[in-house]
Enzyme design. Structure first.
Site, mmCIF file in Angstrom:
data_model
loop_
_atom_site.group_PDB
_atom_site.id
_atom_site.type_symbol
_atom_site.label_atom_id
_atom_site.label_comp_id
_atom_site.label_asym_id
_atom_site.label_seq_id
_atom_site.Cartn_x
_atom_site.Cartn_y
_atom_site.Cartn_z
ATOM 1 N N ASP A 178 0.818 -1.214 0.000
ATOM 2 C CA ASP A 178 0.000 0.000 0.000
ATOM 3 C C ASP A 178 0.851 1.263 0.000
ATOM 4 O OD1 ASP A 178 -2.416 1.429 0.023
ATOM 5 O OD2 ASP A 178 -2.375 1.596 2.209
ATOM 6 N N TYR A 204 -5.559 -3.105 12.630
ATOM 7 C CA TYR A 204 -6.308 -1.858 12.473
ATOM 8 C C TYR A 204 -7.731 -2.024 12.996
ATOM 9 C CZ TYR A 204 -2.349 -0.159 9.855
ATOM 10 O OH TYR A 204 -1.094 0.238 9.500
#
Length: 669
Positions: free
Chosen positions: A218, A521
């Site tokens: 990412d 997360y």
């Protein structure tokens, strides 16, 4: 089939592994069906950072170069047509391109998403004086991903691996007292055996078939000549390598610097006793505090009393204390052949099942995952940005960061040494999967090059061998045991970690690590928006990792994307209020975990917003930064600052900065 042939020419090597190809030279571990050929990797030599001295000159080749992109469908055309034999402008129209910088965001056309090769060249003069009794070297701080280099039409070096330096001797291909030309072909394509990995596919477009690069990580695959290019000289017989180890004793008052010097050149092959090393150690004021003369083994020790230890930021009123080590190579009759100087920090590292210690004191890491990323320059070295980043790290009270997800510039490592910022030094292996023998070889090579480059930095306290590898896959256990053992064979003085996102119930790599780091997360990728599903989940997962492996645990990534200026009450995803709440819920978990005795650190993802590949889940990139891409604080930065300085006060007896709290009300007034 046409594409497959072109890509095979295009890449360094595209390997196809079959069952039969794995049946020779196998390592079978723990009776596993995972079979990997554990190939040797080349050993890096030289690569000392270019520094001027009485015997050395350094010249920068940074500036504006000429630039040409290859046709995506014909990436090897320039090699076949030998563009390197003359100025690039004779083969194609060129455009100006800054070095160092990523090329992707410089122009206004679609160069950003170009896949394949590009070309650079420039001319430079070499003085006549350099022709006399010395050697000349060409050094690149980093080219991503692959590089082929010619000087005056002669190929001098090729290198595969972004973010790491490479060099070549060019003494015999230069024209002295005249103009010379350097040509570089850079290839940004990533495949399943590159580090990091990627895939290339051919897909239909409005203009016919086109080549598309994809990857799972990412962050944007910036490419180009990312770091400085230098010419430098050495004597004919010169100091090629310096390896330093330090130790402290007697309550950190007595210091020892062990040094080992490697020499290259004709005199190095002469009879024993011809060469000696004189080592001088100077303190911050320039005073000589220790010296020693090494015998023909070119290694020795420096002992000093009243040592000044290297301490991390906020663990001492005088963090980042550095000595200067001067190495003089002496020939017959004590003739000075070469001089090289480097900074040295005196510190010891140790770790056990529950703690990480520096100079005998337990460390609690508080910091960031980061990226080398900025507007326009991409991943290009930017000294102004680097200084700004370190000012912000100290402003916010951080004592560490991880070089996610690749080695950072040598200049930033030197800055970390000077400012007492601890580094978890990560190799460029990210989202590692589809394990193969060729991938293993390149993965090991990336670590060998990284450790060779950074082994003398006191700021480097840990090696990270991967980020979010697929450690639940078949072969992962064998693969990472080989990688970890190889890393330990290169450096036993630092612990090994990896940032793992695989659930602990499926992970097989943790048993090979010294310290467990995990990324999660909560309230973002998991249970999006549910702030009531953060604290307990963090506590439970960290505890489970410790129960499983009985090793210290770090939360190496947590956070939430935040659009600066978006405010919503009650907190809502993407708002600054939501990011603040996510952090606060994690803080509560971390404080409970710290009381357990084996939780040793918290790292925010991310220090600053950064660019990613285009995606409907990304608005201009990843917005999880505490700071914007232009390095301005979001609301959460002030909350995090108060926490980090509070931890510094309570754990390391540091003091609060005067501006930490804003005056609100005095009940006595």
């Amino acid at each position: 089939m046409h594409l497959r042939v072109r890509l095979t020419c295009h890449k360094f090597e595209i390997w196809a592994f079959s069952f039969l190809s794995l049946m020779t030279g196998l390592y079978v571990l723990h009776s596993s069906i995972a079979l990997l050929v554990n190939k040797e990797v080349p050993t890096t030599r030289g690569m000392l950072y270019p520094r001027e001295s009485e015997t050395r000159e350094v010249r920068s080749l940074d500036g504006i170069w000429n630039f040409v992109r290859s046709d995506q469908a014909n990436p090897t055309q320039g090699v076949r047509e030998q563009w390197y034999d003359q100025d690039l402008s004779q083969s194609r129209p060129t455009i100006p391109m800054p070095v160092p910088a990523s090329y992707n965001d410089i122009t206004t056309d679609n160069l950003r998403d170009h896949v394949g090769t590009v070309w650079y060249d420039r001319k430079f003069f070499v003085p006549r004086s350099w022709a006399n009794d010395q050697r000349v070297w060409l050094r690149f701080g980093s080219v991503h991903y692959g590089a082929y280099v010619w000087v005056n039409g002669a190929k001098v070096v090729n290198h595969e691996m972004g973010h790491l330096p490479f060099e070549a001797e060019v003494t015999n291909v230069l024209t002295y007292g005249a103009e010379n030309r350097i040509t570089v072909m850079c290839d940004n394509a990533l495949i399943q055996t590159s580090v990091p990995q990627g895939k290339i596919t051919e897909v239909p477009s409005d203009d016919g078939m086109t080549i598309v690069q994809s990857y799972t990580f990412d962050f944007f695959n910036y490419a180009g000549i990312h770091r400085s290019v230098h010419l430098y000289t050495t004597p004919m017989t010169f100091i090629e390598e310096v390896k330093v180890l330090t130790n402290l004793s007697n309550h950190n008052t007595a210091g020892k610097v062990s040094y080992e010097v490697s020499v290259n050149g004709s005199a190095a092959n002469e009879a024993d006793g011809v060469l000696q090393v004189l080592a001088n150690l100077y303190d911050r004021k320039g005073l000589l505090v220790a010296n020693a003369r090494a015998d023909d083994k070119l290694s020795g020790e420096l002992q000093l009393s009243n040592a000044m230890p290297w301490w991390p930021y906020l663990m001492s009123p005088n963090p980042g204390y550095l000595y200067q080590l001067e190495i003089k190579l002496l020939g017959a009759n004590d003739q000075v052949l070469d001089v090289y100087r480097l900074k040295v920090g005196l510190r010891t590292l140790s770790w056990n099942q529950s703690q990480f210690l520096i100079n005998g004191r337990p460390v609690y890491f508080r910091g960031f995952g980061r990226h080398e990323d900025s507007d326009i320059r991409g991943k290009g070295l930017d000294n102004a940005l680097m200084v700004r980043d370190f000012n912000l790290l100290k402003w916010i009270g951080a004592n560490a960061y991880r070089t996610s997800h690749y080695p950072y510039s040598e200049e930033s490592m030197q800055f970390a040494d000077e400012h007492g910022i601890m580094i978890i030094d990560e190799c460029p292996s990210v989202d590692t999967e589809n394990y193969s023998s060729e991938l293993l070889r390149k993965h090991k090579s990336s670590l060998e090059q990284l450790i060779h480059r950074d082994r003398n930095h006191p700021s480097v306290v840990m090696w990270s061998i991967a980020n979010e590898p697929r450690t639940g896959e078949m072969m992962a256990e064998s693969y990472f045991e080989l990688v970890a053992n190889f890393t330990r064979s290169l450096d036993k003085t630092r612990p090994i970690t990896a940032a793992i996102a695989t659930p602990y119930t499926r992970d097989t790599a943790g048993r090979s690590l010294d310290i467990i780091s995990f990324n999660r997360y909560n309230a973002w990728y998991s249970n999006t928006g549910r702030l009531d599903m953060v604290t307990q989940r963090v506590i439970e997962e960290a505890t489970a990792w410790n129960d499983l492996y009985k090793k210290p645990v770090i939360m190496s990534e947590y956070g939430a994307d935040t659009l600066e200026g978006l405010h919503m009450q009650p907190a809502y995803v993407w708002s600054e209020e939501f990011q603040t709440e996510v952090f606060s819920r994690h803080f509560k978990a971390f404080d409970e975990l710290r009381n357990k005795g084996w939780f040793i650190g918290e790292f925010v993802w991310n220090f600053a917003d950064f660019k990613t590949a285009q995606s409907y889940t990304r608005v201009g990139g990843n917005k999880k930064g505490v700071f914007t891409r232009s390095r301005q604080p979001k609301t959460v930065a002030h909350l995090l600052r108060r926490r980090y300085f509070a931890l510094g006060r309570d754990l390391d007896q540091s003091s609060f900065p005067d501006d930490l709290f804003t005056y609100v009300y005095d009940p006595k007034s």
